[in-house]
Design a protein around this motif. Structure first.
Motif, PDB file in Angstrom:
ATOM      1  N   LEU A 179       0.880  -1.254  -0.121  1.00  0.00           N
ATOM      2  CA  LEU A 179      -0.092   0.002  -0.046  1.00  0.00           C
ATOM      3  C   LEU A 179       0.975   1.208   0.111  1.00  0.00           C
ATOM      4  N   ILE A 180       1.757   1.163   0.752  1.00  0.00           N
ATOM      5  CA  ILE A 180       2.766   2.618   1.045  1.00  0.00           C
ATOM      6  C   ILE A 180       3.602   2.783  -0.395  1.00  0.00           C
ATOM      7  N   LYS A 181       4.183   1.594  -1.266  1.00  0.00           N
ATOM      8  CA  LYS A 181       4.586   1.737  -2.384  1.00  0.00           C
ATOM      9  C   LYS A 181       3.768   2.389  -3.216  1.00  0.00           C
ATOM     10  N   ASN A 182       2.442   2.321  -3.225  1.00  0.00           N
ATOM     11  CA  ASN A 182       1.492   2.722  -4.392  1.00  0.00           C
ATOM     12  C   ASN A 182       1.013   3.949  -4.008  1.00  0.00           C
ATOM     13  N   LEU A 183       1.020   4.201  -2.614  1.00  0.00           N
ATOM     14  CA  LEU A 183       0.649   5.680  -2.213  1.00  0.00           C
ATOM     15  C   LEU A 183       1.650   6.527  -2.648  1.00  0.00           C
ATOM     16  N   LEU A 184       2.931   6.225  -2.706  1.00  0.00           N
ATOM     17  CA  LEU A 184       4.225   7.065  -3.005  1.00  0.00           C
ATOM     18  C   LEU A 184       4.453   7.222  -4.486  1.00  0.00           C
ATOM     19  N   ASP A 185       3.725   6.393  -5.127  1.00  0.00           N
ATOM     20  CA  ASP A 185       3.829   6.342  -6.762  1.00  0.00           C
ATOM     21  C   ASP A 185       3.158   7.198  -7.348  1.00  0.00           C
ATOM     22  N   ASP A 186       3.658   8.284  -8.209  1.00  0.00           N
ATOM     23  CA  ASP A 186       3.102   9.464  -8.653  1.00  0.00           C
ATOM     24  C   ASP A 186       2.074   8.949  -9.844  1.00  0.00           C
ATOM     25  N   GLY A 187       2.243   7.751 -10.408  1.00  0.00           N
ATOM     26  CA  GLY A 187       1.445   7.172 -11.421  1.00  0.00           C
ATOM     27  C   GLY A 187       0.265   6.657 -10.764  1.00  0.00           C
ATOM     28  N   VAL A 188       0.004   6.586  -9.572  1.00  0.00           N
ATOM     29  CA  VAL A 188      -1.012   5.853  -9.080  1.00  0.00           C
ATOM     30  C   VAL A 188      -2.079   6.827  -8.400  1.00  0.00           C
ATOM     31  N   ASP A 189      -3.329   6.804  -8.766  1.00  0.00           N
ATOM     32  CA  ASP A 189      -4.409   7.622  -8.038  1.00  0.00           C
ATOM     33  C   ASP A 189      -5.445   6.986  -7.311  1.00  0.00           C
ATOM     34  N   GLY A 190      -5.485   5.635  -7.443  1.00  0.00           N
ATOM     35  CA  GLY A 190      -6.566   4.719  -6.755  1.00  0.00           C
ATOM     36  C   GLY A 190      -5.866   3.334  -6.418  1.00  0.00           C
ATOM     37  N   ILE A 191      -6.411   2.760  -5.157  1.00  0.00           N
ATOM     38  CA  ILE A 191      -6.061   1.488  -4.737  1.00  0.00           C
ATOM     39  C   ILE A 191      -7.311   0.589  -4.417  1.00  0.00           C
ATOM     40  N   PHE A 192      -7.618  -0.190  -5.309  1.00  0.00           N
ATOM     41  CA  PHE A 192      -8.970  -0.947  -5.040  1.00  0.00           C
ATOM     42  C   PHE A 192      -8.725  -2.665  -4.942  1.00  0.00           C
ATOM     43  N   ALA A 193      -9.917  -3.092  -4.830  1.00  0.00           N
ATOM     44  CA  ALA A 193     -10.051  -4.465  -4.727  1.00  0.00           C
ATOM     45  C   ALA A 193     -11.538  -4.798  -5.280  1.00  0.00           C
ATOM     46  N   ASP A 194     -11.328  -5.863  -6.228  1.00  0.00           N
ATOM     47  CA  ASP A 194     -12.353  -6.424  -7.068  1.00  0.00           C
ATOM     48  C   ASP A 194     -13.101  -7.218  -6.656  1.00  0.00           C
ATOM     49  N   CYS A 195     -14.502  -7.233  -6.281  1.00  0.00           N
ATOM     50  CA  CYS A 195     -15.378  -8.060  -5.751  1.00  0.00           C
ATOM     51  C   CYS A 195     -15.678  -9.619  -6.569  1.00  0.00           C
ATOM     52  N   TYR A 196     -15.294  -9.152  -8.063  1.00  0.00           N
ATOM     53  CA  TYR A 196     -15.520 -10.587  -8.970  1.00  0.00           C
ATOM     54  C   TYR A 196     -14.144 -11.008  -9.270  1.00  0.00           C
ATOM     55  N   ASP A 197     -13.004 -10.728  -8.468  1.00  0.00           N
ATOM     56  CA  ASP A 197     -11.590 -11.282  -8.542  1.00  0.00           C
ATOM     57  C   ASP A 197     -11.247 -11.791  -9.977  1.00  0.00           C
ATOM     58  N   SER A 198     -11.294 -10.568 -10.696  1.00  0.00           N
ATOM     59  CA  SER A 198     -10.940 -10.910 -12.134  1.00  0.00           C
ATOM     60  C   SER A 198      -9.389 -11.003 -12.501  1.00  0.00           C
ATOM     61  N   GLY A 199      -8.640 -10.446 -11.591  1.00  0.00           N
ATOM     62  CA  GLY A 199      -7.016 -10.605 -11.513  1.00  0.00           C
ATOM     63  C   GLY A 199      -6.583  -9.673 -12.035  1.00  0.00           C
ATOM     64  N   CYS A 200      -7.301  -8.615 -12.414  1.00  0.00           N
ATOM     65  CA  CYS A 200      -6.710  -7.259 -13.299  1.00  0.00           C
ATOM     66  C   CYS A 200      -6.110  -6.495 -12.294  1.00  0.00           C
ATOM     67  N   ALA A 201      -4.671  -5.964 -12.627  1.00  0.00           N
ATOM     68  CA  ALA A 201      -3.815  -5.443 -11.883  1.00  0.00           C
ATOM     69  C   ALA A 201      -3.852  -3.974 -11.852  1.00  0.00           C
ATOM     70  N   ARG A 202      -4.099  -3.312 -13.445  1.00  0.00           N
ATOM     71  CA  ARG A 202      -4.232  -1.819 -13.545  1.00  0.00           C
ATOM     72  C   ARG A 202      -5.092  -1.764 -14.793  1.00  0.00           C
ATOM     73  N   SER A 203      -5.528  -0.550 -15.272  1.00  0.00           N
ATOM     74  CA  SER A 203      -6.169  -0.113 -16.336  1.00  0.00           C
ATOM     75  C   SER A 203      -7.491  -1.141 -16.393  1.00  0.00           C
ATOM     76  N   CYS A 204      -8.102  -1.378 -15.145  1.00  0.00           N
ATOM     77  CA  CYS A 204      -9.087  -2.392 -15.165  1.00  0.00           C
ATOM     78  C   CYS A 204     -10.529  -1.838 -15.621  1.00  0.00           C
ATOM     79  N   THR A 205     -10.768  -1.951 -16.968  1.00  0.00           N
ATOM     80  CA  THR A 205     -12.263  -1.275 -17.452  1.00  0.00           C
ATOM     81  C   THR A 205     -13.045  -2.324 -17.950  1.00  0.00           C
ATOM     82  N   GLY A 206     -12.903  -3.455 -17.452  1.00  0.00           N
ATOM     83  CA  GLY A 206     -13.582  -4.704 -17.894  1.00  0.00           C
ATOM     84  C   GLY A 206     -14.579  -5.068 -17.050  1.00  0.00           C
ATOM     85  N   TYR A 207     -14.928  -6.180 -16.880  1.00  0.00           N
ATOM     86  CA  TYR A 207     -16.000  -6.828 -15.855  1.00  0.00           C
ATOM     87  C   TYR A 207     -15.354  -6.897 -14.329  1.00  0.00           C
TER      88      TYR A 207
END
Length: 321
Positions: A179-207
């Motif tokens: 979490l700290i790594k991503n909070l300090l990353d200037d390229g990150v604006d949001g940290i989330f969890a997917d209720c549907y467990d899609s496995g997507c790690a970034r740019s997640c615009t699917g289901y």
């Protein structure tokens, strides 16, 4: 050092960022004085050189292990209508959680409570924390969850912070390194969890479906109408759909990061092998938790309150991007 919190006006103490280096310099000076007071032999000078080298290495290692969290201001937004099991989570689990986490130690706390926060919670659990409590009238399970973000953003409670982390008392941050790594990353604006467990790690615009019980977002995406403008019929409204729509631009820009290895299966309670965040009521009996516990976080998912995964349906809901 003291400064006035620009959001709430209280004077709070912060550590001197140079304190570690000042302490090292003082220790070295004292050691040199000790050696000079005794016989200034080649062996003693060698010892001084060795100690100085070790201190320098320790300083560099400390800076590497603890990236500069003092560069950002983080607000932990805890929301609850204060059922008894939430209060028990706060009493039994949270003191050790805070002790185990540099992130939780550094963050200010804003508690959105549907009742009177017990005195021992404010005075003992959040001792030495910059804590603010706001009360609300509980309007229901989903309605109360949605009201939390609508109220906070419309009233500018997040102004002055860089990040907001939203949790319930039974949602436990167990490991904070990722979490700290991503909070300090200037390229990150949001940290989330997917209720549907899609496995997507970034740019997640699917289901995907954004979990509403835990997320972290830069406050530039939490404007006064970012949640109030959410439109959904009363029969179909949910906190998950609300946050999923509110943070669509973060996903579209590829500035999203998602917790991996979740096994929620639509239940929207974070769990899974090695997940840094856990939402599981049975873990209350194991508190207080040592750092890294519980090791097994792949609990059975709870019955879902969402529709089945969209790929299992002959239609795609209107709220899906």
């Amino acid at each position: 050092q003291k400064f006035v919190n620009p959001v709430w006006g209280e004077k709070i103490c912060i550590p001197d960022p140079m304190a570690f280096h000042k302490l090292n310099a003082l220790a070295t000076l004292l050691l040199v004085r000790l050696v000079m007071a005794s016989a200034a032999t080649d062996d003693s000078l060698e010892i001084v050189s060795l100690v100085q080298s070790l201190i320098q290495r320790s300083s560099k290692r400390s800076e590497w292990q603890h990236p500069s969290l003092d560069k950002i201001r983080v607000l932990l937004y805890v929301t609850s209508h204060l059922p008894e099991y939430h209060v028990e989570f706060l009493r039994k689990c949270w003191p050790r959680l805070i002790r185990n986490s540099e992130l939780l130690q550094r963050a200010d706390v804003l508690f959105f409570a549907g009742g009177e926060l017990p005195t021992d919670i404010s005075e003992d659990v959040f001792r030495n924390k910059n804590l603010r409590v706001e009360r609300y009238n509980n309007t229901g399970y989903q309605e109360g969850a949605m009201l939390a973000m609508e109220t906070a953003t419309s009233r500018h409670w997040f102004d002055g912070y860089d990040w907001v982390i939203r949790v319930n008392p039974d949602v436990l941050i167990l490991d904070d390194a990722w979490l700290i790594k991503n909070l300090l990353d200037d390229g990150v604006d949001g940290i989330f969890a997917d209720c549907y467990d899609s496995g997507c790690a970034r740019s997640c615009t699917g289901y995907q479906m954004t979990n509403s019980d835990f997320f972290a977002v830069r406050t530039k995406h939490l404007g006064p109408v970012s949640f109030v403008s959410f439109a959904e019929s009363a029969d179909d409204a949910s906190a998950e759909k609300q946050v999923h729509q509110a943070f669509a631009k973060i996903r579209e820009a590829g500035r999203d990061r998602w917790i991996q290895n979740t096994t929620m299966q639509g239940s929207c309670r974070i769990r899974g092998h090695g997940t840094p965040v856990l939402h599981e009521h049975s873990v209350l009996s194991q508190c207080p938790l040592a750092k890294g516990e519980p090791k097994d976080r792949a609990f059975e998912p709870h019955p879902t309150h969402l529709e089945p995964h969209p790929t299992h349906l002959p239609w795609i809901p209107s709220w899906m991007p």
